[in-house]
Design a protein around this motif. Structure first.
Motif, PDB file in Angstrom:
ATOM      1  N   ARG A   1      12.213  -0.998 -17.436  1.00  0.00           N
ATOM      2  CA  ARG A   1      13.452  -1.074 -16.417  1.00  0.00           C
ATOM      3  C   ARG A   1      12.786  -0.329 -15.063  1.00  0.00           C
ATOM      4  O   ARG A   1      13.363  -0.580 -14.223  1.00  0.00           O
ATOM      5  N   LEU A   2      12.066   0.544 -15.191  1.00  0.00           N
ATOM      6  CA  LEU A   2      11.462   1.096 -14.133  1.00  0.00           C
ATOM      7  C   LEU A   2      10.880   0.151 -13.025  1.00  0.00           C
ATOM      8  O   LEU A   2      10.985   0.103 -12.084  1.00  0.00           O
ATOM      9  N   LEU A   3       9.872  -0.496 -13.768  1.00  0.00           N
ATOM     10  CA  LEU A   3       9.248  -1.877 -13.115  1.00  0.00           C
ATOM     11  C   LEU A   3      10.201  -2.803 -12.301  1.00  0.00           C
ATOM     12  O   LEU A   3      10.140  -3.079 -11.206  1.00  0.00           O
ATOM     13  N   HIS A   4      11.185  -2.898 -12.972  1.00  0.00           N
ATOM     14  CA  HIS A   4      12.359  -3.834 -12.675  1.00  0.00           C
ATOM     15  C   HIS A   4      13.037  -3.210 -11.438  1.00  0.00           C
ATOM     16  O   HIS A   4      13.304  -3.709 -10.312  1.00  0.00           O
ATOM     17  N   HIS A   5      13.276  -2.119 -11.433  1.00  0.00           N
ATOM     18  CA  HIS A   5      13.725  -1.046 -10.392  1.00  0.00           C
ATOM     19  C   HIS A   5      13.049  -1.052  -9.176  1.00  0.00           C
ATOM     20  O   HIS A   5      13.491  -1.017  -8.057  1.00  0.00           O
ATOM     21  N   CYS A   6      11.724  -1.228  -9.382  1.00  0.00           N
ATOM     22  CA  CYS A   6      10.595  -1.218  -8.201  1.00  0.00           C
ATOM     23  C   CYS A   6      10.334  -2.405  -7.745  1.00  0.00           C
ATOM     24  O   CYS A   6       9.810  -2.633  -6.829  1.00  0.00           O
ATOM     25  N   GLY A   7      11.083  -3.662  -8.286  1.00  0.00           N
ATOM     26  CA  GLY A   7      10.842  -4.869  -7.606  1.00  0.00           C
ATOM     27  C   GLY A   7      10.224  -5.914  -8.621  1.00  0.00           C
ATOM     28  O   GLY A   7      10.117  -7.077  -7.962  1.00  0.00           O
TER      29      GLY A   7
ATOM     30  N   THR B   1      11.461 -11.794 -15.346  1.00  0.00           N
ATOM     31  CA  THR B   1      10.989 -12.776 -16.127  1.00  0.00           C
ATOM     32  C   THR B   1       9.441 -12.617 -16.187  1.00  0.00           C
ATOM     33  O   THR B   1       8.671 -13.206 -16.882  1.00  0.00           O
ATOM     34  N   ASP B   2       8.705 -11.574 -15.805  1.00  0.00           N
ATOM     35  CA  ASP B   2       7.275 -11.342 -15.692  1.00  0.00           C
ATOM     36  C   ASP B   2       6.739 -10.998 -16.969  1.00  0.00           C
ATOM     37  O   ASP B   2       5.567 -11.061 -17.341  1.00  0.00           O
ATOM     38  N   VAL B   3       7.619 -10.222 -17.806  1.00  0.00           N
ATOM     39  CA  VAL B   3       7.225  -9.513 -19.054  1.00  0.00           C
ATOM     40  C   VAL B   3       8.205  -9.778 -19.977  1.00  0.00           C
ATOM     41  O   VAL B   3       9.321  -9.571 -19.696  1.00  0.00           O
ATOM     42  N   ASP B   4       7.632 -10.084 -21.413  1.00  0.00           N
ATOM     43  CA  ASP B   4       8.644 -10.159 -22.285  1.00  0.00           C
ATOM     44  C   ASP B   4       8.241  -9.157 -23.510  1.00  0.00           C
ATOM     45  O   ASP B   4       7.178  -8.856 -23.689  1.00  0.00           O
ATOM     46  N   LEU B   5       9.279  -8.391 -23.942  1.00  0.00           N
ATOM     47  CA  LEU B   5       9.226  -7.399 -24.771  1.00  0.00           C
ATOM     48  C   LEU B   5       9.591  -7.892 -26.129  1.00  0.00           C
ATOM     49  O   LEU B   5      10.885  -8.437 -26.148  1.00  0.00           O
ATOM     50  N   LEU B   6       8.961  -7.631 -27.250  1.00  0.00           N
ATOM     51  CA  LEU B   6       9.410  -7.890 -28.491  1.00  0.00           C
ATOM     52  C   LEU B   6       9.412  -6.429 -29.210  1.00  0.00           C
ATOM     53  O   LEU B   6       8.401  -5.792 -29.380  1.00  0.00           O
TER      54      LEU B   6
END
Length: 288
Positions: free
Chosen positions: A27-33, A37-42
């Motif tokens: 979520r931090l990475l998403h917040h930073c831009g 869709t770049d990473v999937d989390l299982l």
């Protein structure tokens, strides 16, 4: 992150007890831009991820974790896996004492920063008697016991429970000559769930001769992924025993040789096998 930098799309899985942590990282990475869709989390048990790996036949897999799972993955993926195994990381303090305050601070950082939850955290400290006489252990005690939950200088342990850490401490204290330097108690005044650990930064002193005995060596060199370390003292003439202990450890990840004596440093480096090894009076086991 390296996979992302190279244009790949990682499938990320961590121990289900700590998925909440890596989710917050994403979520931090998403917040930073970062594109969502770049990473999937299982999220889920390791067996689920194992089934995915067997079915997907990935071209590249990076695994950090236990030796048992690492060996299993190496077989199931036919060697197509990069492994960072566990590590019981040692630090040897040579006979030449200098920069006492800095070395004590670095020992505290190596063992207890990030609540000790670093693959290269200091697991055992071999302190020459000159450092003990100079008061190093007292200074480490002062630094470690000043850590508290309220300012997050110590925090929850994600992969060991409070009971398992305290039980391990008790096993070590049953070794003849062992003593608790500090810690060994649960943290108080918190709401950390029991599935996690909440203990004070802890150090147990074990006499070198006792630590080397076959009946004790296994428990002495058990890695606790939390704010915990073993401390021992060596004297002139006992370096062969120290080196023997280092070579008998099954996991060689990170080490530190704290000395500016070039002859001492060369002797230790020439008689030990390790991954990353830091050298010099300001040597560390971790940058965390």
């Amino acid at each position: 992150m390296g996979a992302l930098y190279m244009g790949n799309k990682p499938l990320l899985h961590v121990d289900q007890r700590v998925s909440v942590v890596v989710e917050q990282l994403l979520r931090l990475l998403h917040h930073c831009g970062a594109p969502p869709t770049d990473v999937d989390l299982l999220h889920g048990p390791g067996t689920t991820m194992g089934d995915v790996l067997k079915g997907a036949e990935p071209r590249s897999t990076l695994f950090t974790g236990s030796q048992r799972v690492a060996e299993r993955l190496a077989v199931e993926l036919h060697g197509k896996v990069f492994l960072e195994d566990a590590g019981f990381d040692w630090k040897i303090l040579g006979p030449d004492v200098r920069d006492l305050d800095y070395v004590a601070w670095q020992c505290d950082q190596d063992a207890y920063a990030c609540t000790g939850q670093k693959c290269s955290a200091q697991s055992i400290l071999f302190a020459h008697s000159n450092w003990v006489i100079a008061g190093l252990l007292d200074r480490i005690t002062d630094l470690a016991t000043s850590r508290k939950l309220s300012d997050l200088t110590v925090g929850p342990v994600l992969s060991w429970t409070t009971k398992s850490i305290l039980d391990h401490t008790k096993r070590l204290l049953q070794i003849p000559g062992a003593k608790l330097l500090f810690g060994g108690k649960p943290l108080s005044g918190h709401s950390i769930p029991e599935v996690y650990g909440a203990v004070e930064p802890t150090a147990v002193f074990i006499p070198l001769e006792q630590a080397l005995l076959p009946e004790h060596f296994g428990v002495v060199t058990t890695e606790v992924f939390g704010p915990f370390q073993v401390v021992t003292e060596w004297q002139d003439g006992q370096l062969p025993q120290v080196l023997d202990a280092c070579e008998r450890m099954s996991h060689h990840l990170t080490a530190a040789v704290v000395s500016n004596d070039i002859n001492f440093v060369q002797h230790v480096l020439g008689n030990t096998v390790n991954g990353t090894t830091y050298v010099g009076i300001r040597a560390r086991t971790t940058g965390g």
